[in-house]
Design an enzyme around this catalytic site. Structure first.
Site, PDB file in Angstrom:
ATOM      1  N   LEU A 133       0.839  -1.196   0.000  1.00  0.00           N
ATOM      2  CA  LEU A 133       0.000   0.000   0.000  1.00  0.00           C
ATOM      3  C   LEU A 133       0.874   1.247   0.000  1.00  0.00           C
ATOM      4  CD1 LEU A 133      -2.860  -0.929   2.470  1.00  0.00           C
ATOM      5  CD2 LEU A 133      -2.538  -1.519   0.080  1.00  0.00           C
ATOM      6  N   GLY A 141       1.105  -5.301   1.119  1.00  0.00           N
ATOM      7  CA  GLY A 141       0.069  -5.380   0.087  1.00  0.00           C
ATOM      8  C   GLY A 141       0.568  -6.078  -1.182  1.00  0.00           C
ATOM      9  N   ASN A 151       4.709  -7.432   6.479  1.00  0.00           N
ATOM     10  CA  ASN A 151       5.575  -6.791   7.479  1.00  0.00           C
ATOM     11  C   ASN A 151       4.867  -5.667   8.234  1.00  0.00           C
ATOM     12  OD1 ASN A 151       5.340  -5.062   5.297  1.00  0.00           O
ATOM     13  ND2 ASN A 151       7.370  -4.198   5.558  1.00  0.00           N
ATOM     14  N   GLU A 152       3.517  -5.692   8.242  1.00  0.00           N
ATOM     15  CA  GLU A 152       2.756  -4.569   8.801  1.00  0.00           C
ATOM     16  C   GLU A 152       3.176  -4.189  10.214  1.00  0.00           C
ATOM     17  OE1 GLU A 152       1.569  -6.686   6.756  1.00  0.00           O
ATOM     18  OE2 GLU A 152       0.237  -5.696   5.345  1.00  0.00           O
TER      19      GLU A 152
HETATM   20  C1  LIG Z   1      -7.218  -4.605  13.606  1.00  0.00           C
HETATM   21  C2  LIG Z   1      -7.417  -3.398  12.810  1.00  0.00           C
HETATM   22  C3  LIG Z   1      -7.070  -3.573  11.379  1.00  0.00           C
HETATM   23  C4  LIG Z   1      -7.545  -2.397  10.629  1.00  0.00           C
HETATM   24  C5  LIG Z   1      -6.675  -2.093   9.483  1.00  0.00           C
HETATM   25  C6  LIG Z   1      -5.738  -1.009   9.781  1.00  0.00           C
HETATM   26  C7  LIG Z   1      -4.537  -0.857   9.309  1.00  0.00           C
HETATM   27  C8  LIG Z   1      -3.872  -1.737   8.378  1.00  0.00           C
HETATM   28  C9  LIG Z   1      -3.570  -0.992   7.196  1.00  0.00           C
HETATM   29  C10 LIG Z   1      -2.886  -1.391   6.185  1.00  0.00           C
HETATM   30  C11 LIG Z   1      -2.118  -2.595   5.958  1.00  0.00           C
HETATM   31  C12 LIG Z   1      -0.883  -2.192   5.239  1.00  0.00           C
HETATM   32  C13 LIG Z   1      -0.433  -2.746   4.177  1.00  0.00           C
HETATM   33  C14 LIG Z   1       0.747  -2.230   3.447  1.00  0.00           C
HETATM   34  O1  LIG Z   1       0.978  -2.633   2.355  1.00  0.00           O
HETATM   35  S1  LIG Z   1       1.723  -1.010   4.153  1.00  0.00           S
HETATM   36  C15 LIG Z   1       3.101  -0.789   3.072  1.00  0.00           C
HETATM   37  C16 LIG Z   1       4.235  -1.648   3.501  1.00  0.00           C
HETATM   38  N1  LIG Z   1       5.329  -1.552   2.564  1.00  0.00           N
HETATM   39  C17 LIG Z   1       6.570  -1.515   2.942  1.00  0.00           C
HETATM   40  O2  LIG Z   1       6.901  -1.542   4.103  1.00  0.00           O
HETATM   41  C18 LIG Z   1       7.600  -1.423   1.858  1.00  0.00           C
HETATM   42  C19 LIG Z   1       8.440  -0.220   2.022  1.00  0.00           C
HETATM   43  N2  LIG Z   1       9.383  -0.123   0.908  1.00  0.00           N
HETATM   44  C20 LIG Z   1      10.523  -0.832   0.845  1.00  0.00           C
HETATM   45  O3  LIG Z   1      10.825  -1.647   1.675  1.00  0.00           O
HETATM   46  C21 LIG Z   1      11.401  -0.563  -0.325  1.00  0.00           C
HETATM   47  O4  LIG Z   1      11.010   0.634  -0.930  1.00  0.00           O
HETATM   48  C22 LIG Z   1      11.378  -1.676  -1.402  1.00  0.00           C
HETATM   49  C23 LIG Z   1       9.966  -2.036  -1.824  1.00  0.00           C
HETATM   50  C24 LIG Z   1      12.084  -2.924  -0.861  1.00  0.00           C
HETATM   51  C25 LIG Z   1      12.140  -1.184  -2.664  1.00  0.00           C
HETATM   52  O5  LIG Z   1      13.415  -0.743  -2.305  1.00  0.00           O
HETATM   53  P1  LIG Z   1      14.227   0.213  -3.303  1.00  0.00           P
HETATM   54  O6  LIG Z   1      15.572   0.395  -2.701  1.00  0.00           O
HETATM   55  O7  LIG Z   1      14.135  -0.290  -4.674  1.00  0.00           O
HETATM   56  O8  LIG Z   1      13.392   1.565  -3.304  1.00  0.00           O
HETATM   57  P2  LIG Z   1      13.439   2.735  -2.217  1.00  0.00           P
HETATM   58  O9  LIG Z   1      13.299   2.163  -0.866  1.00  0.00           O
HETATM   59  O10 LIG Z   1      14.605   3.595  -2.469  1.00  0.00           O
HETATM   60  O11 LIG Z   1      12.087   3.510  -2.531  1.00  0.00           O
HETATM   61  C26 LIG Z   1      11.953   4.377  -3.651  1.00  0.00           C
HETATM   62  C27 LIG Z   1      10.932   5.432  -3.313  1.00  0.00           C
HETATM   63  O12 LIG Z   1       9.665   4.804  -3.110  1.00  0.00           O
HETATM   64  C28 LIG Z   1       9.153   5.191  -1.808  1.00  0.00           C
HETATM   65  N3  LIG Z   1       8.387   4.055  -1.269  1.00  0.00           N
HETATM   66  C29 LIG Z   1       8.791   2.817  -1.026  1.00  0.00           C
HETATM   67  N4  LIG Z   1       7.796   2.056  -0.576  1.00  0.00           N
HETATM   68  C30 LIG Z   1       6.717   2.843  -0.486  1.00  0.00           C
HETATM   69  C31 LIG Z   1       5.373   2.640  -0.070  1.00  0.00           C
HETATM   70  N5  LIG Z   1       4.912   1.443   0.337  1.00  0.00           N
HETATM   71  N6  LIG Z   1       4.534   3.672  -0.135  1.00  0.00           N
HETATM   72  C32 LIG Z   1       4.945   4.880  -0.554  1.00  0.00           C
HETATM   73  N7  LIG Z   1       6.216   5.135  -0.968  1.00  0.00           N
HETATM   74  C33 LIG Z   1       7.082   4.139  -0.941  1.00  0.00           C
HETATM   75  C34 LIG Z   1      10.416   5.488  -0.999  1.00  0.00           C
HETATM   76  O13 LIG Z   1      10.095   6.291   0.094  1.00  0.00           O
HETATM   77  C35 LIG Z   1      11.256   6.179  -2.020  1.00  0.00           C
HETATM   78  O14 LIG Z   1      10.734   7.499  -2.180  1.00  0.00           O
HETATM   79  P3  LIG Z   1      11.679   8.756  -2.478  1.00  0.00           P
HETATM   80  O15 LIG Z   1      10.726   9.892  -2.609  1.00  0.00           O
HETATM   81  O16 LIG Z   1      12.591   8.888  -1.311  1.00  0.00           O
HETATM   82  O17 LIG Z   1      12.404   8.407  -3.746  1.00  0.00           O
END
Ligand SMILES: CCCCC/C=C\C/C=C\C/C=C/C(=O)SCCNC(=O)CCNC(=O)[C@H](O)C(C)(C)COP(=O)(O)OP(=O)(O)OC[C@H]1O[C@@H](n2cnc3c(N)ncnc32)[C@H](O)[C@@H]1OP(=O)(O)O
Length: 323
Positions: free
Chosen positions: A128, A173, A196-197
């Site tokens: 997400l 996600g 990994n939430e």
């Molecule tokens: C009981 C009650 C329940 C009710 C429900 C309530 C809550 C639950 C809600 C939601 C569930 C959540 C689900 C999710 O999916 S949360 C998202 C989790 N994702 C992550 O943790 C991934 C984070 N990202 C990374 O680990 C890395 O980016 C990567 C995917 C491994 C890629 O690495 P890489 O080195 O290739 O890229 P960068 O890290 O340099 O990233 C580039 C750029 O993208 C931005 N970015 C990365 N991931 C995200 C993201 N998920 N969302 C938005 N932006 C992201 C990062 O910040 C960099 O941005 P920049 O501007 O600095 O270039």
């Protein structure tokens, strides 16, 4: 030419004890819930009618090129859905809407099956888009979550066969999307996959958990969810989070195609009903708790501790990206 009509009317007693809690909160809640519960039945009915019409599916040419999702059908009649939202395919509202529409297109097209993959060489999907959850506009957040639910219903509960060619990292996600498919081939290397939430200070919703518990063992899922475990490709194969390791994206797609070919000799209606019955329980669970799930998400976002955790996580991501 006359057409057969099937009527299936339901009258709900909105003052019944079981409906009172929801009816007192929201007008027409009882009718909405009855409608949700009928969906699996209607799905089977639609499938039966559609399969009776054409036992040998004729695949129409399909090529839908939104800016964020590329959808094409190859010569074998397999739909390839490619996520293309740089840099990391994070699932924001726009991308989710396009995925949702593309899933409708695949369903209409009667493709042999669908393979989900990414245009990035290193990331399948970063999950997400955290920016949709950080200091959100609540109206948009509601639409965001509802669209995510829609995508899961359409993918997890699809009548067509699905496979994921995971050609890069698949956290949270991203992992959910791949687990919602029936088969996963992941490119070997330094990539990781998992829910990994908890590392972000948030809790994976129950339907994320259910999807994982139906992919790997309950024991492995509990350990993975509580420790925010990101599996290496080898670890993922060992606990059956993925089905095969591929050498590259082309190999992953070929492995998915080989999987889809298994269904060539299986009558499609029998396959689809079997899949739906196997997946019926988590689908019904979310259908019945859909509104509550949205409300839970929104109240989660309003929690200052959650916002603080998200802020710290975003800062850490930005610092890492800047290095
Ligand atoms: C009981 C009650 C329940 C009710 C429900 C309530 C809550 C639950 C809600 C939601 C569930 C959540 C689900 C999710 O999916 S949360 C998202 C989790 N994702 C992550 O943790 C991934 C984070 N990202 C990374 O680990 C890395 O980016 C990567 C995917 C491994 C890629 O690495 P890489 O080195 O290739 O890229 P960068 O890290 O340099 O990233 C580039 C750029 O993208 C931005 N970015 C990365 N991931 C995200 C993201 N998920 N969302 C938005 N932006 C992201 C990062 O910040 C960099 O941005 P920049 O501007 O600095 O270039």
């Amino acid at each position: 030419m006359g057409r057969a009509l099937v009527w299936d009317a339901t009258c709900v007693d909105s003052l019944a004890a079981s409906h009172l809690p929801s009816t007192s909160q929201k007008a027409a809640a009882a009718a909405e819930s009855a409608q949700m519960l009928k969906r699996p039945k209607m799905f089977l009915l639609r499938q039966a009618v559609s399969n009776a019409r054409q036992l040998a599916p004729s695949v129409r040419a399909m090529s839908s090129k939104g800016p964020l999702v590329d959808l094409t059908v190859d010569n074998d009649g397999v739909a390839i859905m490619t996520l293309q939202r740089p840099p990391v395919n994070s699932l924001n509202l726009d991308l989710l809407k396009e995925i949702s529409k593309s899933l409708d297109d695949v369903a209409k097209n009667k493709s042999r099956g669908m393979i989900l993959t990414s245009s990035s060489p290193t990331v399948f999907s970063a999950g997400l888009d955290i920016m949709e959850m950080y200091k959100p506009d609540m109206k948009r957040a509601e639409e965001f979550w509802t669209t995510l639910q829609d995508v899961w219903f359409k993918l997890y509960g699809s009548s067509f066969a699905t496979a994921a060619a995971i050609n890069g990292h698949a956290p949270a996600g991203g992992c959910l999307l791949s687990m919602s498919c029936e088969y996963r081939a992941m490119v070997g290397g330094k990539f990781t996959i998992g829910l990994n939430e908890t590392a972000l200070g948030i809790v994976a919703p129950k339907w994320f958990m259910d999807t994982m518990c139906r992919t790997i063992s309950m024991r492995q899922a509990e350990l993975a969810l509580t420790t925010a475990k990101m599996f290496t490709v080898d670890e993922a194969l060992k606990c059956e989070l993925i089905d095969e390791i591929a050498t590259d994206k082309a190999d992953a797609i070929n492995k998915c195609k080989t999987f889809l070919k298994k269904f060539e000799k299986i009558p499609p209606l029998a396959r689809a009903i079997t899949k739906l019955k196997m997946r019926e329980e988590p689908i019904k669970n979310l259908q019945t708790s859909r509104q509550a799930d949205v409300q839970e998400f929104l109240s989660f976002l309003k929690n200052p501790k959650v916002q603080q955790s998200l802020e710290m996580y975003i800062q850490a991501l930005k610092q890492k990206a800047a290095k």
